[in-house]
Design a protein around this motif. Structure first.
Motif, short mmCIF file in Angstrom:
data_model
loop_
_atom_site.label_atom_id
_atom_site.label_comp_id
_atom_site.label_asym_id
_atom_site.label_seq_id
_atom_site.Cartn_x
_atom_site.Cartn_y
_atom_site.Cartn_z
N ARG A 118 0.84 -1.21 0.00
CA ARG A 118 0.00 0.00 0.00
C ARG A 118 0.88 1.26 0.00
O ARG A 118 0.68 2.18 -0.77
N TRP A 119 1.91 1.23 0.86
CA TRP A 119 2.81 2.37 0.96
C TRP A 119 3.54 2.62 -0.37
O TRP A 119 3.57 3.75 -0.87
N ALA A 120 4.08 1.55 -0.97
CA ALA A 120 4.86 1.70 -2.22
C ALA A 120 3.98 2.22 -3.35
O ALA A 120 4.39 3.09 -4.12
N LEU A 121 2.75 1.70 -3.43
CA LEU A 121 1.86 2.15 -4.51
C LEU A 121 1.44 3.59 -4.29
O LEU A 121 1.30 4.36 -5.26
N GLU A 122 1.24 3.97 -3.06
CA GLU A 122 0.91 5.38 -2.77
C GLU A 122 2.07 6.28 -3.15
O GLU A 122 1.89 7.35 -3.72
N MET A 123 3.29 5.82 -2.86
CA MET A 123 4.49 6.62 -3.16
C MET A 123 4.60 6.94 -4.65
O MET A 123 5.04 8.01 -5.03
N VAL A 124 4.21 5.97 -5.49
CA VAL A 124 4.34 6.19 -6.94
C VAL A 124 3.02 6.63 -7.57
O VAL A 124 2.91 6.71 -8.81
N GLY A 125 2.04 6.89 -6.75
CA GLY A 125 0.76 7.39 -7.26
C GLY A 125 -0.07 6.34 -7.96
O GLY A 125 -0.81 6.64 -8.90
N LEU A 126 0.04 5.09 -7.51
CA LEU A 126 -0.74 4.02 -8.16
C LEU A 126 -1.68 3.32 -7.17
O LEU A 126 -2.01 2.14 -7.35
N GLY A 127 -2.08 4.04 -6.13
CA GLY A 127 -3.03 3.46 -5.17
C GLY A 127 -4.29 2.98 -5.88
O GLY A 127 -4.79 3.67 -6.79
N GLY A 128 -4.78 1.83 -5.51
CA GLY A 128 -6.01 1.31 -6.13
C GLY A 128 -5.80 0.49 -7.37
O GLY A 128 -6.77 0.06 -8.01
N THR A 129 -4.55 0.25 -7.76
CA THR A 129 -4.31 -0.52 -9.00
C THR A 129 -3.87 -1.95 -8.68
O THR A 129 -3.40 -2.66 -9.57
N GLU A 130 -4.03 -2.36 -7.43
CA GLU A 130 -3.51 -3.67 -6.99
C GLU A 130 -3.96 -4.83 -7.86
O GLU A 130 -3.22 -5.77 -8.09
N ASP A 131 -5.21 -4.77 -8.34
CA ASP A 131 -5.76 -5.93 -9.05
C ASP A 131 -5.52 -5.89 -10.56
O ASP A 131 -5.96 -6.78 -11.28
N LEU A 132 -4.86 -4.84 -11.04
CA LEU A 132 -4.62 -4.76 -12.48
C LEU A 132 -3.46 -5.67 -12.89
O LEU A 132 -2.52 -5.88 -12.12
N TYR A 133 -3.54 -6.18 -14.11
CA TYR A 133 -2.42 -6.93 -14.69
C TYR A 133 -1.57 -5.95 -15.51
O TYR A 133 -2.11 -4.95 -16.02
#
Lengths: 246, 249
Positions: A118-133
């Motif tokens: 969660r932290w890493a994705l927030e850092m790069v501005g990709l929060g909420g994309t966890e389920d994307l391929y």
């Protein structure tokens, strides 16, 4: 600290690196510049033992990477984050699974993994994309996901291989800002390989120009416009920075 | 000597890859999910095409065997000839060749594209052993799946031959199966299955090897795929001769 001592490397008899030596001090971000085929990527692949030199040595702190055992190398590699040119995300895994893979390998419990992802994705501005391929993402998003995977385990060192190549100028600038932000937030030692001088000037503390397998220029970034080496001037000119400066 | 050099290098790479896969067995507990996924891909997903192929092999075996022996041997013994040929030779070999074409190519393409897009390097820099993550699950899946597929293939072929024998050649099914039972030797079955274990290993190893060392972008992946199928097919036939001699010779 990363140190190259007289590193030579040839492929099929063609020398790519001709005895290069340099040191990257802790907390420093060094940009390795050069035209295509001058050995930039070959250089950084030596840092983690992905390639072994024909001659010379590469040290990370006190570990001689060229002679380290597999166990030592693996332990060392876990302190690095590596952003690949094409992101190198695993196609069959979602963004979450891509980021979770190195953490699972380290034996992190589920809760700690989720928090780090969660932290890493927030850092790069990709929060909420966890389920994307990866196939469902744009080039810029994939690059940022690659950066997120590189930082998710809070590395001591970060290596960027052509972080802005193949991106439109706006996205490339966002990636530059992101690298700058991560440098300030994480306080890591870093190496970036690029032919994008604008990116290097924005993110790096020091510039190394490779020319024909040798180091032609090694200068602090604030002396870039004073450098008179013809190859470096050609880089400035090609990037449109000479005109801008005058 | 220059002509031999690339072959010697490849043999060395293949040996190292196989050795590393065996060493990685110590960490097999980290990859059970990957092994099951590969068993699904290599085994379960190959089942329809293996059964379909085997049905035709059984049918043509019945017709061909009858054509060749009808003047010398009573057709009551038709089942014996077909069953022995299927259990010893046709079942294991045809299954292996079908799986080599289907799954061997898939393994090479998958690992090859991971190589050229630096995904294998990505595993390495994460401290994950790529051989343990990519090669070992496929190797185990190949070795486990092939004998199981072979059992299905053999059953399908023998049943298809039984139907053709009854409908086309007018040999009663009871006679067909009585003949098989009378002359059945356990070595026919386990010998064929033992061969299929080796064939499964060859398919997975050659697919993995050619993918693992692929280079040169999409063209390289295409070349790796072709080489994986060709080399595993040749090795399957060579191993069949050697194992056949050892088991039945």
């Amino acid at each position: 600290m990363i140190r190259f001592e007289g590193v030579w490397k040839s492929f099929e008899g063609r020398p790519v690196l001709k005895g290069i030596s340099f040191t990257i001090t802790p907390g420093e971000m060094v940009a390795i510049l050069g035209k295509s085929g001058t050995g930039k990527t070959v250089t950084i692949k030596h840092i983690l033992g992905l390639l072994r030199p024909d001659r010379g040595r590469v040290f990370v702190e006190d570990v001689d990477v060229t002679r380290a055992s597999r166990r030592t190398l693996n332990a060392l590699r876990r302190r690095f984050g590596y952003v690949f040119q094409g992101a190198a995300l695993f196609d069959s895994l979602t963004v979450y699974e891509n980021l979770a893979l190195p953490l699972k390998e380290r034996g992190w419990p589920r809760e700690k993994r989720d928090e780090a992802i969660r932290w890493a994705l927030e850092m790069v501005g990709l929060g909420g994309t966890e389920d994307l391929y990866p196939a469902e993402m744009s080039g810029g998003m994939r690059k940022r996901a690659g950066i997120a995977r590189a930082i998710v385990a809070r590395p001591d060192y970060l290596i960027y291989d052509e972080p802005t190549s193949g991106l439109d100028p706006v996205t490339a600038d966002r990636i530059n800002d992101l690298m700058l932000y991560l440098k300030e937030q994480l306080d890591v030692t870093g190496v970036m390989v690029t032919h994008d001088l604008v990116s290097a000037l924005k993110v790096a503390d020091r510039l190394i120009l490779l020319e024909e397998g040798e180091i032609a220029v090694d200068i602090p970034v604030d002396r870039a416009f004073e450098e008179s080496h013809p190859a470096f001037r050609a880089f400035l000119k090609a990037a449109g920075l000479l005109e801008r400066q005058t | 000597m220059n002509l031999l050099a690339p072959w010697i290098v490849k043999l060395g790479q293949l040996t190292v890859l196989f050795y590393e896969a065996l060493l990685a067995l110590r960490e097999i507990h980290k990859t059970p999910r990957l092994v099951l996924q590969e068993i699904e891909k290599i085994g379960v997903n190959s089942l329809p095409v293996v059964i379909l192929t085997s049905l035709f092999i059984g049918m043509v075996s019945a017709v061909q065997t009858a054509y060749q022996v009808k003047d010398f041997v009573p057709l009551e013994y038709l089942g014996v000839g077909i069953a022995k040929a299927v259990l010893i030779e046709l079942g294991p070999v045809i299954t292996a060749l079908v799986v080599a074409g289907r799954s061997g190519a898939g393994i090479a393409a998958e690992i090859g594209s991971m190589r050229v897009t630096e995904q294998i390097d990505a595993l390495t820099v994460m401290g994950i052993n790529p051989v343990r993550y990519l090669v070992l699950p496929r190797l185990i899946a190949g070795v486990v799946s092939l004998p199981l597929l072979t059992v299905f293939a053999e059953a399908s072929a023998i049943m298809a031959a039984a139907v053709v024998s009854k409908v086309v050649l007018f040999v009663p099914m009871s006679l067909y199966f009585t003949g098989i039972q009378m002359f059945f030797a356990p070595v026919d079955l386990w010998g064929g299955l033992a061969k299929s274990v080796v064939f499964g290993g060859i398919i997975a190893l050659m697919g993995s090897f050619h993918g693992y060392y692929a280079e040169g972008g999409a063209t390289g992946v295409g070349r790796a795929t072709t080489e994986a199928v060709v080399s595993s097919s040749v090795l399957i036939l060579a191993a069949d001769y050697i194992l056949g001699t050892l088991i039945y010779g």
